[in-house]
Design a protein around this motif. Structure first.
Motif, PDB file in Angstrom:
ATOM      1  N   PHE A  35       5.679  12.308  -7.015  1.00  0.00           N
ATOM      2  CA  PHE A  35       6.206  12.160  -5.892  1.00  0.00           C
ATOM      3  C   PHE A  35       6.538  10.721  -5.373  1.00  0.00           C
ATOM      4  CE2 PHE A  35       5.986  12.532  -1.089  1.00  0.00           C
ATOM      5  CZ  PHE A  35       7.209  13.177  -0.835  1.00  0.00           C
ATOM      6  N   TYR A  36       5.392  10.025  -5.736  1.00  0.00           N
ATOM      7  CA  TYR A  36       5.506   8.383  -5.300  1.00  0.00           C
ATOM      8  C   TYR A  36       5.712   7.534  -6.331  1.00  0.00           C
ATOM      9  CZ  TYR A  36       2.927  10.323  -1.252  1.00  0.00           C
ATOM     10  OH  TYR A  36       2.442  11.166  -0.165  1.00  0.00           O
ATOM     11  N   GLN A  39       9.605   7.384  -9.215  1.00  0.00           N
ATOM     12  CA  GLN A  39      11.108   7.144  -8.630  1.00  0.00           C
ATOM     13  C   GLN A  39      11.359   5.742  -9.312  1.00  0.00           C
ATOM     14  OE1 GLN A  39      11.247   6.683  -4.270  1.00  0.00           O
ATOM     15  NE2 GLN A  39       9.018   6.676  -4.137  1.00  0.00           N
ATOM     16  N   PRO A  92       7.444  -8.117  -5.675  1.00  0.00           N
ATOM     17  CA  PRO A  92       7.308  -7.184  -4.152  1.00  0.00           C
ATOM     18  C   PRO A  92       7.913  -6.122  -4.495  1.00  0.00           C
ATOM     19  CG  PRO A  92       8.913  -9.115  -3.890  1.00  0.00           C
ATOM     20  CD  PRO A  92       8.142  -9.512  -5.413  1.00  0.00           C
ATOM     21  N   LEU A  93       8.738  -5.690  -5.597  1.00  0.00           N
ATOM     22  CA  LEU A  93       9.459  -4.514  -5.745  1.00  0.00           C
ATOM     23  C   LEU A  93       8.280  -3.325  -6.141  1.00  0.00           C
ATOM     24  CD1 LEU A  93      12.708  -5.301  -7.466  1.00  0.00           C
ATOM     25  CD2 LEU A  93      12.168  -4.177  -5.216  1.00  0.00           C
ATOM     26  N   TRP A  97       0.901   0.597  -1.457  1.00  0.00           N
ATOM     27  CA  TRP A  97       0.417   2.086  -0.913  1.00  0.00           C
ATOM     28  C   TRP A  97      -0.671   2.451  -0.164  1.00  0.00           C
ATOM     29  CZ3 TRP A  97       4.776   5.219  -1.682  1.00  0.00           C
ATOM     30  CH2 TRP A  97       5.755   4.712  -2.729  1.00  0.00           C
ATOM     31  N   LYS A  99      -1.584   2.128   2.994  1.00  0.00           N
ATOM     32  CA  LYS A  99      -1.408   2.884   4.150  1.00  0.00           C
ATOM     33  C   LYS A  99      -0.803   4.345   3.803  1.00  0.00           C
ATOM     34  CE  LYS A  99      -2.843  -0.415   6.846  1.00  0.00           C
ATOM     35  NZ  LYS A  99      -4.565  -0.235   7.155  1.00  0.00           N
ATOM     36  N   THR A 100      -0.571   4.648   2.798  1.00  0.00           N
ATOM     37  CA  THR A 100       0.166   5.962   2.275  1.00  0.00           C
ATOM     38  C   THR A 100      -0.799   6.770   1.587  1.00  0.00           C
ATOM     39  OG1 THR A 100       2.044   4.717   2.061  1.00  0.00           O
ATOM     40  CG2 THR A 100       2.393   6.935   1.212  1.00  0.00           C
TER      41      THR A 100
ATOM     42  N   LYS B 144      10.699  -9.802   0.860  1.00  0.00           N
ATOM     43  CA  LYS B 144       9.221  -9.846   0.977  1.00  0.00           C
ATOM     44  C   LYS B 144       8.827  -8.627   0.727  1.00  0.00           C
ATOM     45  CE  LYS B 144       8.372 -13.370   4.276  1.00  0.00           C
ATOM     46  NZ  LYS B 144       8.154 -13.527   5.949  1.00  0.00           N
ATOM     47  N   MET B 145       9.533  -7.298   0.952  1.00  0.00           N
ATOM     48  CA  MET B 145       9.146  -6.011   0.647  1.00  0.00           C
ATOM     49  C   MET B 145      10.013  -5.238  -0.238  1.00  0.00           C
ATOM     50  SD  MET B 145       6.668  -5.082   2.409  1.00  0.00           S
ATOM     51  CE  MET B 145       5.601  -6.447   2.830  1.00  0.00           C
ATOM     52  N   PRO B 146       9.497  -4.070  -0.725  1.00  0.00           N
ATOM     53  CA  PRO B 146      10.566  -3.573  -1.812  1.00  0.00           C
ATOM     54  C   PRO B 146      11.727  -2.791  -1.240  1.00  0.00           C
ATOM     55  CG  PRO B 146       8.350  -2.344  -1.416  1.00  0.00           C
ATOM     56  CD  PRO B 146       8.378  -3.473  -0.455  1.00  0.00           C
ATOM     57  N   LYS B 195       6.316  11.744   2.423  1.00  0.00           N
ATOM     58  CA  LYS B 195       7.707  10.971   2.096  1.00  0.00           C
ATOM     59  C   LYS B 195       7.162   9.995   1.045  1.00  0.00           C
ATOM     60  CE  LYS B 195       5.804   7.864   5.225  1.00  0.00           C
ATOM     61  NZ  LYS B 195       4.974   7.224   4.338  1.00  0.00           N
ATOM     62  N   ALA B 196       8.360   9.933   0.016  1.00  0.00           N
ATOM     63  CA  ALA B 196       8.342   8.964  -1.187  1.00  0.00           C
ATOM     64  C   ALA B 196       8.374   7.648  -0.518  1.00  0.00           C
ATOM     65  CB  ALA B 196       9.534   9.377  -2.042  1.00  0.00           C
ATOM     66  N   MET B 197       8.575   7.220   0.585  1.00  0.00           N
ATOM     67  CA  MET B 197       8.696   5.821   0.945  1.00  0.00           C
ATOM     68  C   MET B 197       7.294   5.489   1.541  1.00  0.00           C
ATOM     69  SD  MET B 197      10.956   4.205   3.933  1.00  0.00           S
ATOM     70  CE  MET B 197      10.310   2.876   5.148  1.00  0.00           C
ATOM     71  N   PRO B 198       6.808   4.473   1.086  1.00  0.00           N
ATOM     72  CA  PRO B 198       5.468   3.792   1.676  1.00  0.00           C
ATOM     73  C   PRO B 198       5.506   3.555   2.927  1.00  0.00           C
ATOM     74  CG  PRO B 198       6.573   2.125   0.028  1.00  0.00           C
ATOM     75  CD  PRO B 198       7.619   3.237   0.138  1.00  0.00           C
ATOM     76  N   THR B 199       4.206   3.581   3.728  1.00  0.00           N
ATOM     77  CA  THR B 199       4.280   3.198   5.007  1.00  0.00           C
ATOM     78  C   THR B 199       3.998   1.936   5.333  1.00  0.00           C
ATOM     79  OG1 THR B 199       3.248   5.601   5.663  1.00  0.00           O
ATOM     80  CG2 THR B 199       2.521   3.531   7.026  1.00  0.00           C
ATOM     81  N   PHE B 200       4.760   1.297   6.119  1.00  0.00           N
ATOM     82  CA  PHE B 200       4.660  -0.078   6.158  1.00  0.00           C
ATOM     83  C   PHE B 200       3.926  -0.656   7.456  1.00  0.00           C
ATOM     84  CE2 PHE B 200       8.139   0.340   3.271  1.00  0.00           C
ATOM     85  CZ  PHE B 200       7.708  -0.521   2.236  1.00  0.00           C
ATOM     86  N   GLY B 202       1.113  -1.561   9.763  1.00  0.00           N
ATOM     87  CA  GLY B 202      -0.227  -1.889   9.204  1.00  0.00           C
ATOM     88  C   GLY B 202      -0.364  -2.774   7.896  1.00  0.00           C
ATOM     89  N   ILE B 203       0.828  -2.900   7.463  1.00  0.00           N
ATOM     90  CA  ILE B 203       1.171  -3.843   6.277  1.00  0.00           C
ATOM     91  C   ILE B 203       1.966  -4.871   6.979  1.00  0.00           C
ATOM     92  CG2 ILE B 203       1.981  -4.029   4.154  1.00  0.00           C
ATOM     93  CD1 ILE B 203       1.061  -1.286   3.334  1.00  0.00           C
TER      94      ILE B 203
END
Lengths: 124, 220
Positions: A35-36, A39, A92-93, A97, A99-100, B144-146, B195-200, B202-203
């Motif tokens: 899932f994470y 990709q 940074p790519l 994770w 917080k996930t 900075k972020m992906p 969701k396959a997207m990370p939570t940002f 708090g980051i």
């Protein structure tokens, strides 16, 4: 005699449960990975997920590369997964994770990556 | 008793007056159900997904906060002329999106848009993000972020690049409500528990969440 019987009974009752719990955790880690992580790192962990097109500037780590993966300790892996590439001077790519995913998720992923590389990594 | 009837009748007339003729969310809801849109989209919130498996069982994105997420003109246009948003088939990493989304005809699309725009949530507060150039936001997004690892976007000269596992952000300026983008980045699991997207949140610092939401809201 009686004791052995008791041990066997105990084993017969509890081992399958333990085994099932392990299989359950491994299956869960695989689902989390697909899932994470897949990709970018690919469903087979070799670094060729659907995001890695021509203009993707860095290749996500191929987890089956034993030599490279052996350079990382389990804690190195935990750190980079939670805090992202830049926390280990990498791209940074590789997302953060922390917080996930739960700690349990990350522990499961470390075990799964070790299965991919068939390696133990640096101690620590 | 007569008084009650009078109040009741008054309330009914009031309701009829407040809904503009020919544009009622209720009509759109009937179309939505009649055309089986609800086979793939759920419209009653809050979020129902309790596990990754629940997310993977969905056949299309949730629409229970569509009125807070989309811009009305885009929504109505897209329904009659859907264009591919997610390059990959929904919930797949291997199959392409075939671009065969159902297309309700003109009047139906208008009514469905009315219905979907009535589905709002208080989690999205109005007036938080003004779309304007944000160099800081662009830096977060591109460097900075992906974000670009999973989302397509077009650069200054229109050059398209980026990953494909996330919805394209080309055209986000017309498609997404900037205040929704901000609310989603601040509290993503309210909308999408898995969701396959990370939570940002708090980051990224609160300011950078605002900056990057501002940048996304300018993507053409």
């Amino acid at each position: 005699m009686m004791r052995t019987a008791k041990i066997i009974l105990f084993a017969a009752l509890f081992l399958p449960a333990l085994f099932a719990a392990n299989v359950g955790a491994a299956a869960e880690a695989e689902q989390v990975f697909k899932f994470y992580c897949a990709q970018c790192h690919g469903l087979n962990g070799k670094g060729g997920g659907p995001n890695v097109t021509k203009d993707f500037p860095v290749t996500p780590r191929d987890f089956t590369n034993t030599a490279q993966m052996n350079k990382l300790s389990d804690n190195d892996i935990r750190g980079i997964v939670m805090d992202g590439g830049p926390s280990a001077s990498k791209s940074p790519l590789m997302p953060p994770w922390g917080k996930t995913l739960s700690d349990g998720d990350v522990d499961g992923l470390v075990k799964l990556l070790r299965k991919f590389c068939n390696c133990k990594g640096k101690p620590g | 008793m007569k008084l009650m009837i009078a109040i009741f009748a008054g309330a009914l007339v009031g309701a009829a007056v407040s809904a503009p003729a020919g544009a009622s969310p209720a009509d759109g809801k009937k179309v939505f159900e009649g055309q089986k849109c609800n086979a793939c989209h759920y419209t009653d919130g809050p979020a129902k997904e309790k596990s990754i498996a629940d997310q993977l069982a969905k056949k299309g994105p949730e629409l229970w906060y569509a009125g807070s997420k989309f811009q009305r003109p885009w929504l109505e246009g897209w329904l009659t002329k859907p264009e591919i948003i997610r390059s990959l088939a929904y919930n797949s990493l291997t199959d392409k999106n075939k671009g065969d989304h159902p297309k309700p005809a003109g009047a139906d699309a208008k009514n469905v848009a009315d219905f979907l725009m009535s589905l709002t949530t208080k989690e999205v507060k109005a007036g938080k993000i003004k779309p304007k150039r944000s160099l800081k936001g662009r830096l977060v997004f591109n460097k900075k972020m992906p974000c670009t690892g999973c989302h397509r976007s077009a650069g200054k000269k229109g050059k398209v690049s980026g990953g494909i596992s996330g919805p394209t952000l080309i055209g986000a300026a017309k498609r997404l409500n900037p205040d929704w983008v901000f609310a989603y980045l601040n509290n993503p699991t309210f909308f999408k528990p898995f969701k396959a997207m990370p939570t940002f949140a708090g980051i990224l610092k609160a300011k950078d969440i605002k900056n990057v939401a501002t940048h996304v809201s300018t993507l053409k």
